[in-house]
Design a protein around this motif. Structure first.
Motif, PDB file in Angstrom:
ATOM      1  N   ALA A  90       0.870  -1.422   0.009  1.00 43.57           N
ATOM      2  CA  ALA A  90      -0.177   0.062   0.035  1.00 43.57           C
ATOM      3  C   ALA A  90       0.664   1.298  -0.048  1.00 43.57           C
ATOM      4  N   HIS A  91       1.972   1.116   0.793  1.00 41.37           N
ATOM      5  CA  HIS A  91       2.911   2.458   0.786  1.00 41.37           C
ATOM      6  C   HIS A  91       3.718   2.276  -0.602  1.00 41.37           C
ATOM      7  N   MET A  92       3.402   1.612  -1.445  1.00 41.37           N
ATOM      8  CA  MET A  92       4.048   1.509  -2.986  1.00 41.37           C
ATOM      9  C   MET A  92       3.139   2.005  -3.875  1.00 41.37           C
ATOM     10  N   GLY A  93       1.696   2.460  -3.311  1.00 42.68           N
ATOM     11  CA  GLY A  93       0.771   2.894  -4.161  1.00 42.68           C
ATOM     12  C   GLY A  93      -0.360   2.003  -4.603  1.00 42.68           C
ATOM     13  N   VAL A  94      -0.215   0.542  -4.158  1.00 43.13           N
ATOM     14  CA  VAL A  94      -1.408  -0.279  -4.588  1.00 43.13           C
ATOM     15  C   VAL A  94      -2.402  -0.190  -3.752  1.00 43.13           C
ATOM     16  N   LYS A  95      -3.561  -0.839  -4.372  1.00 40.96           N
ATOM     17  CA  LYS A  95      -4.833  -0.714  -3.574  1.00 40.96           C
ATOM     18  C   LYS A  95      -4.834  -2.412  -3.138  1.00 40.96           C
ATOM     19  N   ALA A  96      -4.489  -2.380  -1.848  1.00 39.98           N
ATOM     20  CA  ALA A  96      -4.007  -4.102  -1.143  1.00 39.98           C
ATOM     21  C   ALA A  96      -5.494  -4.112  -0.466  1.00 39.98           C
ATOM     22  N   THR A  97      -5.679  -5.570  -0.792  1.00 37.53           N
ATOM     23  CA  THR A  97      -6.561  -6.215   0.167  1.00 37.53           C
ATOM     24  C   THR A  97      -6.103  -7.569   0.818  1.00 37.53           C
ATOM     25  N   LEU A  98      -6.023  -7.356   2.058  1.00 35.28           N
ATOM     26  CA  LEU A  98      -5.690  -8.680   2.793  1.00 35.28           C
ATOM     27  C   LEU A  98      -6.875  -9.656   3.046  1.00 35.28           C
ATOM     28  N   TRP A  99      -6.573 -10.747   2.382  1.00 35.95           N
ATOM     29  CA  TRP A  99      -7.932 -11.760   2.507  1.00 35.95           C
ATOM     30  C   TRP A  99      -7.231 -12.773   3.766  1.00 35.95           C
ATOM     31  N   GLU A 100      -7.834 -12.524   5.132  1.00 33.89           N
ATOM     32  CA  GLU A 100      -7.448 -13.502   6.013  1.00 33.89           C
ATOM     33  C   GLU A 100      -8.436 -14.423   6.548  1.00 33.89           C
ATOM     34  N   PRO A 101      -8.119 -15.611   6.223  1.00 28.33           N
ATOM     35  CA  PRO A 101      -9.246 -16.736   6.875  1.00 28.33           C
ATOM     36  C   PRO A 101      -9.034 -16.772   8.262  1.00 28.33           C
ATOM     37  N   ASP A 102      -8.011 -16.491   8.987  1.00 29.07           N
ATOM     38  CA  ASP A 102      -7.775 -16.737  10.533  1.00 29.07           C
ATOM     39  C   ASP A 102      -8.209 -15.543  11.162  1.00 29.07           C
ATOM     40  N   ALA A 103      -9.374 -15.764  11.907  1.00 28.83           N
ATOM     41  CA  ALA A 103      -9.994 -14.471  12.477  1.00 28.83           C
ATOM     42  C   ALA A 103      -8.992 -13.904  13.584  1.00 28.83           C
ATOM     43  N   PRO A 104      -8.301 -14.764  14.559  1.00 29.17           N
ATOM     44  CA  PRO A 104      -6.979 -14.218  15.314  1.00 29.17           C
ATOM     45  C   PRO A 104      -6.231 -13.116  14.467  1.00 29.17           C
ATOM     46  N   ALA A 105      -5.687 -13.720  13.378  1.00 32.38           N
ATOM     47  CA  ALA A 105      -4.682 -13.079  12.521  1.00 32.38           C
ATOM     48  C   ALA A 105      -5.377 -11.839  11.928  1.00 32.38           C
ATOM     49  N   ARG A 106      -6.478 -12.126  11.662  1.00 33.40           N
ATOM     50  CA  ARG A 106      -7.250 -10.956  11.214  1.00 33.40           C
ATOM     51  C   ARG A 106      -7.464  -9.715  11.986  1.00 33.40           C
ATOM     52  N   THR A 107      -7.815  -9.922  13.271  1.00 33.24           N
ATOM     53  CA  THR A 107      -7.891  -9.373  14.485  1.00 33.24           C
ATOM     54  C   THR A 107      -6.579  -8.306  14.492  1.00 33.24           C
ATOM     55  N   LEU A 108      -5.202  -9.217  14.509  1.00 33.75           N
ATOM     56  CA  LEU A 108      -3.875  -8.694  14.678  1.00 33.75           C
ATOM     57  C   LEU A 108      -3.794  -7.836  13.650  1.00 33.75           C
ATOM     58  N   ALA A 109      -4.168  -8.103  12.367  1.00 36.11           N
ATOM     59  CA  ALA A 109      -3.767  -7.260  11.049  1.00 36.11           C
ATOM     60  C   ALA A 109      -4.559  -5.738  11.353  1.00 36.11           C
ATOM     61  N   GLU A 110      -5.848  -5.862  11.596  1.00 28.30           N
ATOM     62  CA  GLU A 110      -6.392  -4.728  11.700  1.00 28.30           C
ATOM     63  C   GLU A 110      -5.941  -3.673  12.943  1.00 28.30           C
ATOM     64  N   ALA A 111      -5.582  -4.307  13.963  1.00 27.77           N
ATOM     65  CA  ALA A 111      -4.912  -3.516  14.842  1.00 27.77           C
ATOM     66  C   ALA A 111      -3.505  -2.924  14.580  1.00 27.77           C
ATOM     67  N   ALA A 112      -2.962  -4.035  13.865  1.00 33.21           N
ATOM     68  CA  ALA A 112      -1.347  -3.436  13.432  1.00 33.21           C
ATOM     69  C   ALA A 112      -1.482  -2.104  12.367  1.00 33.21           C
ATOM     70  N   LEU A 113      -2.325  -2.537  11.465  1.00 38.33           N
ATOM     71  CA  LEU A 113      -2.475  -1.499  10.459  1.00 38.33           C
ATOM     72  C   LEU A 113      -3.037  -0.007  10.856  1.00 38.33           C
ATOM     73  N   GLY A 114      -3.586  -0.253  11.842  1.00 42.90           N
ATOM     74  CA  GLY A 114      -4.245   0.917  12.837  1.00 42.90           C
ATOM     75  C   GLY A 114      -3.060   1.483  13.371  1.00 42.90           C
ATOM     76  N   ARG A 115      -2.205   0.751  14.295  1.00 43.84           N
ATOM     77  CA  ARG A 115      -0.864   1.474  14.805  1.00 43.84           C
ATOM     78  C   ARG A 115      -0.080   2.302  13.790  1.00 43.84           C
ATOM     79  N   ALA A 116       0.118   1.374  12.779  1.00 44.37           N
ATOM     80  CA  ALA A 116       1.157   1.618  11.714  1.00 44.37           C
ATOM     81  C   ALA A 116       0.405   2.893  11.087  1.00 44.37           C
ATOM     82  N   GLY A 117      -0.631   3.398  11.171  1.00 43.64           N
ATOM     83  CA  GLY A 117      -1.220   4.313  10.152  1.00 43.64           C
ATOM     84  C   GLY A 117      -1.456   3.951   8.918  1.00 43.64           C
ATOM     85  N   ALA A 118      -1.283   2.539   8.497  1.00 43.08           N
ATOM     86  CA  ALA A 118      -1.391   2.287   6.992  1.00 43.08           C
ATOM     87  C   ALA A 118      -2.689   2.515   6.473  1.00 43.08           C
TER      88      ALA A 118
END
Length: 140
Positions: free
Chosen positions: A98-126
């Motif tokens: 996404a930083h490189m300018g693409v429209k990224a979709t993270l398609w995550e089947p694992d609910a705990p990993a998805r929760t981690l990703a949502e929080a991490a992306l928020g912390r990173a300001g991504a």
């Protein structure tokens, strides 16, 4: 410069550039995206080492910086493209792209990993990353 900023710069200069990662956009993303935001808080101090970091409750790990960035370099994403990352764990790869300018979709089947990703992306300001739940294929 804070400690993580200098560690991030050192990672780019001493790990990525020395392993034939030459794509300027990928290197700039790695130098800008705070990898520590994608590691568990108690392991953030390991974020810039050349090692994977376990992601609690997922059975997965944040892959080494060199592997993540080299894979992105091989993919060669271009600004404006749509990119789908399947099972991307805490979202670091999607954030880099996404930083490189693409429209990224993270398609995550694992609910705990998805929760981690949502929080991490928020912390990173991504921005530019959509997190979606992968649905199982319908039975035939």
């Amino acid at each position: 410069m804070d400690d993580f900023t200098s560690l991030r710069r050192n990672m780019v200069d001493c790990q990525l550039r020395t392993y034939d990662i030459t794509d300027r956009a990928a290197l700039a993303a790695a130098d800008s995206v705070p990898r520590e935001a994608f590691a568990p808080e108690n392991l953030a101090h390991l974020a810039y080492l050349d090692q994977s970091i376990p992601l609690p409750g997922t059975g997965r790990a944040l892959m080494t910086p060199m592997v993540a960035v080299r894979m992105i370099q091989l993919l060669d994403p271009q600004p404006g493209e749509d990119v789908l990352e399947y099972a991307g764990g805490s979202g670091y790869g999607a954030a880099l792209m996404a930083h490189m300018g693409v429209k990224a979709t993270l398609w995550e089947p694992d609910a705990p990993a998805r929760t981690l990703a949502e929080a991490a992306l928020g912390r990173a300001g991504a921005t530019g990353v959509t997190v979606a739940a992968a649905q199982p294929a319908p039975a035939s």
